[in-house]
Write a protein that holds these residues in place. Sequence first.
Motif, short mmCIF file in Angstrom:
data_model
loop_
_atom_site.label_atom_id
_atom_site.label_comp_id
_atom_site.label_asym_id
_atom_site.label_seq_id
_atom_site.Cartn_x
_atom_site.Cartn_y
_atom_site.Cartn_z
N LEU A 46 36.05 47.04 31.28
CA LEU A 46 35.52 47.19 29.90
C LEU A 46 34.04 47.15 30.08
O LEU A 46 33.19 46.24 30.61
CB LEU A 46 36.18 46.30 29.00
N SER A 47 33.10 48.22 29.69
CA SER A 47 31.56 48.13 29.73
C SER A 47 31.60 47.28 28.33
O SER A 47 32.02 47.63 27.24
CB SER A 47 31.34 49.53 29.40
N ILE A 48 30.52 46.28 28.32
CA ILE A 48 30.03 45.61 27.41
C ILE A 48 28.77 45.74 27.12
O ILE A 48 27.86 46.03 28.08
CB ILE A 48 30.03 44.19 27.69
N SER A 82 51.31 34.41 30.96
CA SER A 82 50.88 34.97 32.33
C SER A 82 49.31 34.60 32.46
O SER A 82 48.81 34.45 31.53
CB SER A 82 51.09 36.28 32.48
N TYR A 83 48.88 34.71 33.66
CA TYR A 83 47.42 34.60 33.77
C TYR A 83 46.72 35.47 34.57
O TYR A 83 47.25 36.14 35.55
CB TYR A 83 47.25 33.02 34.52
N THR A 84 45.41 35.75 34.41
CA THR A 84 44.72 36.78 35.12
C THR A 84 43.23 36.24 35.02
O THR A 84 42.69 35.49 34.32
CB THR A 84 44.59 38.25 34.46
N THR A 85 42.76 36.59 36.38
CA THR A 85 41.28 36.51 36.47
C THR A 85 40.39 37.19 35.94
O THR A 85 40.39 38.37 35.91
CB THR A 85 40.95 36.40 38.15
N ILE A 86 39.47 36.78 35.16
CA ILE A 86 38.41 37.51 34.39
C ILE A 86 36.83 37.43 34.73
O ILE A 86 36.73 36.17 35.20
CB ILE A 86 38.22 37.07 32.88
N SER A 87 36.14 38.36 35.12
CA SER A 87 34.60 38.01 35.70
C SER A 87 33.88 38.89 34.71
O SER A 87 34.17 40.27 34.10
CB SER A 87 34.40 38.49 37.01
N PHE A 88 32.80 38.52 34.31
CA PHE A 88 31.68 39.11 33.33
C PHE A 88 30.38 39.41 34.22
O PHE A 88 29.63 38.38 34.44
CB PHE A 88 31.60 38.50 32.16
N ASN A 91 27.03 44.32 32.87
CA ASN A 91 27.60 44.99 31.59
C ASN A 91 28.99 45.56 31.77
O ASN A 91 29.51 46.37 31.05
CB ASN A 91 26.84 46.18 31.33
N THR A 92 29.93 44.52 32.66
CA THR A 92 31.33 44.99 32.95
C THR A 92 32.24 43.69 32.64
O THR A 92 31.86 42.61 33.52
CB THR A 92 31.28 45.86 34.23
N LEU A 93 33.00 43.73 32.07
CA LEU A 93 34.23 42.69 31.99
C LEU A 93 35.54 43.13 32.67
O LEU A 93 35.82 44.36 32.59
CB LEU A 93 34.57 42.52 30.61
N SER A 94 35.77 42.36 33.79
CA SER A 94 36.92 42.90 34.45
C SER A 94 38.00 42.08 34.61
O SER A 94 37.87 40.70 34.62
CB SER A 94 36.33 43.19 36.00
N ALA A 95 39.25 42.44 34.63
CA ALA A 95 40.45 41.57 34.86
C ALA A 95 41.34 42.10 36.18
O ALA A 95 41.41 43.20 36.27
CB ALA A 95 41.35 41.61 33.69
#
Length: 116
Positions: A46-48, A82-88, A91-95
């Motif tokens: 997602l673009s932030i 459930s679990y997922t890894t998120i990185s910020f 300007n991008t938030l990724s899962a």
Amino acid sequence: MALGSVSIVPYTRAEVEKMLKRAMYSEGKLVFTGRLSVQWKYGDSLSIPEEVDYVVVGGIKLTRGGSGKASGHPDGYPGVTSYTTISFSSNTLSAGGYSPNDGNYMTLNVEGYHYY
């Protein structure tokens, strides 16, 4: 202070307004909302906007450059976590994909906040 002397406030109007906003929005002001929809082996991004200082997603708070493990419930299965890894990054938030794998999507709400 001597009788007849005048006291000048050492702040400009803009500085006073900024201090008031900081007091009103001590946790930051909500300026962005979005959703990530991840499947067990497919991630999402997602673009932030630039004005966002930190995001809250899946029970974690991330600033730019941060990462963590978010939790959620696969769509249609509120009793399963459930679990997922998120990185910020910039300007991008990724899962990433999530585990355990059950073939369904997991939708995570994203809130972006701006500090004053």
